[in-house]
Design an enzyme around this catalytic site. Structure first.
Site, mmCIF file in Angstrom:
data_model
loop_
_atom_site.group_PDB
_atom_site.id
_atom_site.type_symbol
_atom_site.label_atom_id
_atom_site.label_comp_id
_atom_site.label_asym_id
_atom_site.label_seq_id
_atom_site.Cartn_x
_atom_site.Cartn_y
_atom_site.Cartn_z
ATOM 1 N N PHE A 108 -39.563 -9.285 -45.917
ATOM 2 C CA PHE A 108 -38.685 -8.572 -46.838
ATOM 3 C C PHE A 108 -37.541 -7.914 -46.071
ATOM 4 O O PHE A 108 -37.760 -7.227 -45.086
ATOM 5 C CB PHE A 108 -39.493 -7.509 -47.606
ATOM 6 C CG PHE A 108 -38.641 -6.678 -48.527
ATOM 7 C CD1 PHE A 108 -38.007 -7.267 -49.626
ATOM 8 C CD2 PHE A 108 -38.464 -5.326 -48.302
ATOM 9 C CE1 PHE A 108 -37.210 -6.506 -50.474
ATOM 10 C CE2 PHE A 108 -37.668 -4.556 -49.157
ATOM 11 C CZ PHE A 108 -37.039 -5.154 -50.238
ATOM 12 N N GLN A 109 -36.331 -8.157 -46.525
ATOM 13 C CA GLN A 109 -35.109 -7.612 -45.922
ATOM 14 C C GLN A 109 -34.950 -7.958 -44.443
ATOM 15 O O GLN A 109 -34.434 -7.167 -43.667
ATOM 16 C CB GLN A 109 -35.036 -6.093 -46.145
ATOM 17 C CG GLN A 109 -34.857 -5.767 -47.628
ATOM 18 C CD GLN A 109 -34.423 -4.345 -47.888
ATOM 19 O OE1 GLN A 109 -34.690 -3.447 -47.108
ATOM 20 N NE2 GLN A 109 -33.735 -4.141 -49.010
ATOM 21 N N MET B 143 0.758 -10.521 -52.802
ATOM 22 C CA MET B 143 1.156 -11.432 -51.737
ATOM 23 C C MET B 143 0.829 -12.877 -52.100
ATOM 24 O O MET B 143 1.607 -13.793 -51.792
ATOM 25 C CB MET B 143 0.480 -11.053 -50.423
ATOM 26 C CG MET B 143 0.968 -11.853 -49.234
ATOM 27 S SD MET B 143 2.742 -11.709 -49.005
ATOM 28 C CE MET B 143 2.814 -10.468 -47.708
ATOM 29 N N LYS C 87 -38.148 -1.914 -36.550
ATOM 30 C CA LYS C 87 -38.670 -0.604 -36.952
ATOM 31 C C LYS C 87 -39.763 -0.097 -36.004
ATOM 32 O O LYS C 87 -39.804 1.091 -35.676
ATOM 33 C CB LYS C 87 -39.218 -0.694 -38.372
ATOM 34 C CG LYS C 87 -39.527 0.661 -38.978
ATOM 35 C CD LYS C 87 -39.826 0.543 -40.464
ATOM 36 C CE LYS C 87 -40.039 1.933 -41.067
ATOM 37 N NZ LYS C 87 -40.354 1.839 -42.514
HETATM 38 C C1 LIG Z 1 -11.210 -10.019 -48.578
HETATM 39 C C2 LIG Z 1 -9.972 -10.801 -48.837
HETATM 40 N N1 LIG Z 1 -9.940 -11.699 -49.850
HETATM 41 C C3 LIG Z 1 -8.826 -12.401 -50.093
HETATM 42 C C4 LIG Z 1 -7.716 -12.244 -49.333
HETATM 43 C C5 LIG Z 1 -6.464 -13.074 -49.598
HETATM 44 N N2 LIG Z 1 -5.345 -12.193 -49.952
HETATM 45 C C6 LIG Z 1 -4.383 -11.837 -49.079
HETATM 46 S S1 LIG Z 1 -3.244 -10.810 -49.722
HETATM 47 C C7 LIG Z 1 -3.990 -10.841 -51.229
HETATM 48 C C8 LIG Z 1 -3.424 -10.075 -52.383
HETATM 49 C C9 LIG Z 1 -3.520 -8.616 -52.195
HETATM 50 O O1 LIG Z 1 -3.237 -8.009 -53.415
HETATM 51 P P1 LIG Z 1 -3.064 -6.469 -53.550
HETATM 52 O O2 LIG Z 1 -4.148 -5.764 -52.856
HETATM 53 O O3 LIG Z 1 -2.876 -6.115 -54.981
HETATM 54 O O4 LIG Z 1 -1.770 -6.161 -52.703
HETATM 55 P P2 LIG Z 1 -0.247 -6.590 -52.893
HETATM 56 O O5 LIG Z 1 -0.053 -7.866 -52.142
HETATM 57 O O6 LIG Z 1 0.011 -6.713 -54.359
HETATM 58 O O7 LIG Z 1 0.469 -5.463 -52.267
HETATM 59 C C10 LIG Z 1 -5.119 -11.666 -51.204
HETATM 60 C C11 LIG Z 1 -5.966 -11.946 -52.364
HETATM 61 C C12 LIG Z 1 -7.805 -11.323 -48.268
HETATM 62 N N3 LIG Z 1 -6.784 -11.113 -47.415
HETATM 63 N N4 LIG Z 1 -8.917 -10.602 -48.067
#
Ligand SMILES: Cc1ncc(C[n+]2csc(CCOP(=O)(O)OP(=O)(O)O)c2C)c(N)n1
Lengths: 167, 557
Positions: free
Chosen positions: B110-111, B469, B160
């Site tokens: 477990f875990q 982005m 543990k």
């Molecule tokens: C954990 C994770 N999942 C997916 C991505 C791909 N990714 C890069 S930028 C982005 C969009 C970020 O959106 P937001 O936080 O609203 O910021 P904005 O670009 O609008 O400032 C994504 C999905 C990532 N960098 N990290």
């Protein structure tokens, strides 16, 4: 792309082999062969790794290996004068009679030993460099190879030079 | 009699650890029991990923090793993203995990999870400690490995029964015993001589400095070399703050969203002095077109980085600070590089001429106002996406370790917990998490942590109701097909309030400054929800794989 032979001196600890193997697969380096066993230095093991790549790639391999904490020393012995050996066991179809006689003859030319004889097959043990083992395998193929295992290359630098931890 | 858990805590104290970030569970209960009255502060986060990021933020803000703690199985696995983030950015971190008892190892108990196996590719080194006797030395070695050479995360997994084992005598702790680990600090004298000669001869030299300069504390040496030899400086995302943003030789950030001046300068320079950088693809763009006419001096503590992506004419392995010192010491100075500087400054000026000049709630405006209000007293942490790039472009970083961001892995959800860690490292500074509405929702549960301890972190959400982005890439490269990147509006101020955290929503430009002031004056955590232009973009931009001087778009401010 050519084979490079590395001597890698490692701490004799659990997980070292998977660290090394993981590094190769993660970074897309191709291991041709890897052998490992204890060596003259207490608490350490020596790996002989044959890796295929151009010089820049192998340079990266060496540097990345050197970053592993459990690795004590990496030496590239490709350009050194070395003795190299590999061991192979080959189970060949060899019915009593003419074909068995031929197989035994080939074995003796290659200084291979017959180490087991069955009703329809024999097992050969051969040591030598990789080319020799390849050649023997090629010759035996016509009789039928049932099973074939080889250890991968081990190597030592000739003379008094070595790839010890300090030198 | 001493238990393994006690030895662990004593080990942490010996390393000078004051604060750790963690989350309990069955397999670490013996350690939590020791923590109950240990002189080490434990911060309870709401998700183990946040514990790792907080420890990372602590490390980046302080320069010391950050520590996080989690239970076996799911707890340990939740650390992985945080550990990988630290690994990619060479952050010194020690992660401690509980493990099932040794008798159950490998039984799918477990875990149970093989966390040393899982983290092998994302740690500098890791340990499964099988005997309590080994704990003190392992802790010593782990901190030594994490905090020296090219820094990085080290994990210690402790079953543990090893925590509960009773030892009559505390085992001795020696100095580290690591035969295979001897980082090089001093640069090779001959290579340094060669570098000195090249710097003397160069007509259009450029300093390209990164996270390694921050890590080694080499900012002053960068400034000295730049001023002595009149060399313009560009920094990577990780190097922001290495030279003050308003230094006349600073060209700003290089790379995909770098400045025109930096990206043109690297294309035209005849000598590139690369310090503590790794020629990341987000910096170089197409490799052949990066510094195509330059000879390259590459200084790095990690030999494996030298020549990995771009061959170096003069490789120098060692500590950036010591090497730069040695180089500068041998140089007599330079009268001027008029032609080169003039060119570089012309690029800089032409970019500065494009201002937003509008009355919208632009991200650039918000960040400039922030910069103005905080001066040099702020630590800016970011999430990932447009928010990160806007912060990098428009905030004026004046000192090292005031910019904390996930560069290598680009981890959304990093910023908020890292900001928590940064606060504990430097409680006297105003710590701001610049966030997107997407990223903040990845670790928004940490509002609970900041509320519980009244951690005065300010969350500045640049809310475009998009995964901005990604939407920008869809706009530019996928014909505006916004596939699954739109986010519905969220009442972030309401969420904050639910946790007991204050906040303000801002929709007009004239409200920006008062809202920021209110947040910075508050002595508690604060949420600012800025409803920015929904389709604002980050420019300039070098499309992935293009040459670095092939920038599209115009800077918006
Ligand atoms: C954990 C994770 N999942 C997916 C991505 C791909 N990714 C890069 S930028 C982005 C969009 C970020 O959106 P937001 O936080 O609203 O910021 P904005 O670009 O609008 O400032 C994504 C999905 C990532 N960098 N990290």
């Amino acid at each position: 792309m050519k084979p490079h032979t590395l001597h890698v001196l490692v701490e004799n600890r659990a997980g070292v082999l998977s660290r090394v193997a993981g590094l190769f697969s993660r970074r897309g380096f191709n291991i041709e062969s890897l052998t490992v066993g204890t060596c003259e230095e207490p608490g350490m093991s020596r790996m002989t790794i044959v890796v295929l790549g151009d010089d820049a790639e192998v340079e990266q391999v060496k540097k990345q290996l050197n970053k592993l904490i459990d690795i004590i020393k990496v030496s590239d012995i490709t350009e050194r004068s070395t003795v190299e050996r590999e061991l192979a066991l080959i189970k060949v179809t060899a019915e009593p009679g003419e074909s068995r006689a031929e197989v035994m003859q080939i074995a003796s030319i290659f200084r291979a030993h017959i180490i087991d004889v069955g009703a329809k097959s024999v097992i050969l043990q051969v040591t030598g460099d990789s080319d020799k083992i390849d050649a023997l395998e090629g010759l035996l193929r016509q009789y039928g190879i049932r099973e074939f295992v080889r250890t991968g290359k081990i190597a030592l630098i000739r003379g008094s030079k070595s790839s010890k931890s300090q030198n | 009699m001493k238990t393994g858990a006690k030895l662990l805590i004593e080990g942490l104290q010996r390393e000078g650890v004051e604060t750790i970030f963690g989350y309990p569970g069955g397999s670490v209960l013996p350690v939590y029991d020791e923590l109950y009255d240990a002189p080490v502060r434990h911060v309870l986060v709401r998700h183990e990923q946040a514990a790792a990021h907080a420890a990372d933020g602590y490390a980046r803000a302080s320069g010391r090793v950050g520590v996080c703690l989690a239970t076996s199985g799911p707890g340990a696995c939740n650390l992985v993203t945080g550990i990988a983030t630290a690994y990619m950015d060479s952050v010194p971190l020690v992660a401690i995990t509980g493990q099932v008892p040794t008798s159950m190892l490998g039984n799918d108990a477990f875990q149970e999870s093989d966390i040393t196996g899982i983290t092998m590719p994302v740690t500098k080194h890791n340990y499964l400690v099988k005997r309590a006797e080994d704990l003190p030395q392992t802790v010593r070695d782990a901190f030594f490995i994490a905090g020296t050479g090219r820094q990085g995360p080290v994990l210690i997994d402790i079953p543990k029964d090893v925590m509960t084992a009773q030892l009559t005598e505390a085992p001795p702790v020696g100095s580290h015993r690591l035969r295979g680990y001897q980082p090089t600090y001093e640069g090779h004298a001959l290579q340094i001589e060669k570098a000195v000669a090249l710097i003397g001869e160069a007509e259009r030299p450029l300093l390209y400095v990164g996270g390694g300069v921050i890590a080694s504390g080499a900012s002053e040496e960068v400034r000295r070399l730049a001023e002595l030899m009149v060399i313009p400086v560009t920094t990577t995302l990780m190097g922001l703050g290495a030279l003050s943003c308003d230094h006349p030789l600073n060209l700003g950030m290089i790379g995909m969203h770098g400045t025109e001046a930096a990206n043109y300068a690297v294309t035209e320079c005849d000598l590139l002095i690369a310090v503590g950088v790794r020629f990341d693809d987000r910096v170089t763009g197409k490799l052949d077109a990066f510094a195509p006419n330059a000879r390259i001096i590459h200084i790095d503590i990690d030999p494996a980085e030298i020549g990995k992506n771009k061959p170096a004419d003069i490789p120098i392995v060692g500590d950036a600070r010591r090497i730069l010192e040695a180089i500068t010491h041998r140089l007599a100075g330079q009268d001027g590089r008029d032609g080169w500087l003039e060119r570089v400054h012309r690029w800089k000026a032409s970019a500065a001429a494009h201002s937003d000049g509008e009355d919208t709630l632009s991200p650039a405006y918000i960040l400039q106002e922030m910069s103005d209000l905080l001066g040099s007293s702020g630590i800016i942490v970011s999430e990932v996406g447009q928010n990160q790039m806007w912060a990098a472009q428009h905030y004026c970083f004046r000192r090292p370790r005031t910019w904390i961001s996930s560069g290598g892995l680009g981890t959304m959800g990093y910023g908020f917990p890292a900001a928590i860690g940064a606060h504990f490292a430097r409680p006297e500074e105003t710590v701001v998490d610049v966030a997107g509405d997407g990223s903040i929702q990845m670790n928004i549960q940490e509002l609970g942590t900041v509320a519980q301890y009244r951690i005065p972190v300010k969350i500045v959400i640049l809310n475009n109701m998009y995964l901005g982005m990604v939407r920008q890439w869809q706009e530019l490269f996928y014909d505006r097909r916004y596939s699954y990147t739109e986010l519905p509006p969220v009442d972030f101020v309401g969420i904050g309030r639910a946790y007991g955290v204050d906040g303000i929503r801002v929709e007009d430009r004239q409200d920006v400054r008062p809202a920021l002031q209110a947040a910075f004056e508050s002595d508690g955590p604060f949420v600012l929800d800025f409803r920015i232009d929904r389709e604002a973009n980050v420019f300039p931009m070098v499309p992935a794989g293009a040459a670095i001087n092939e920038m599209i778009g115009r800077r918006q401010a």
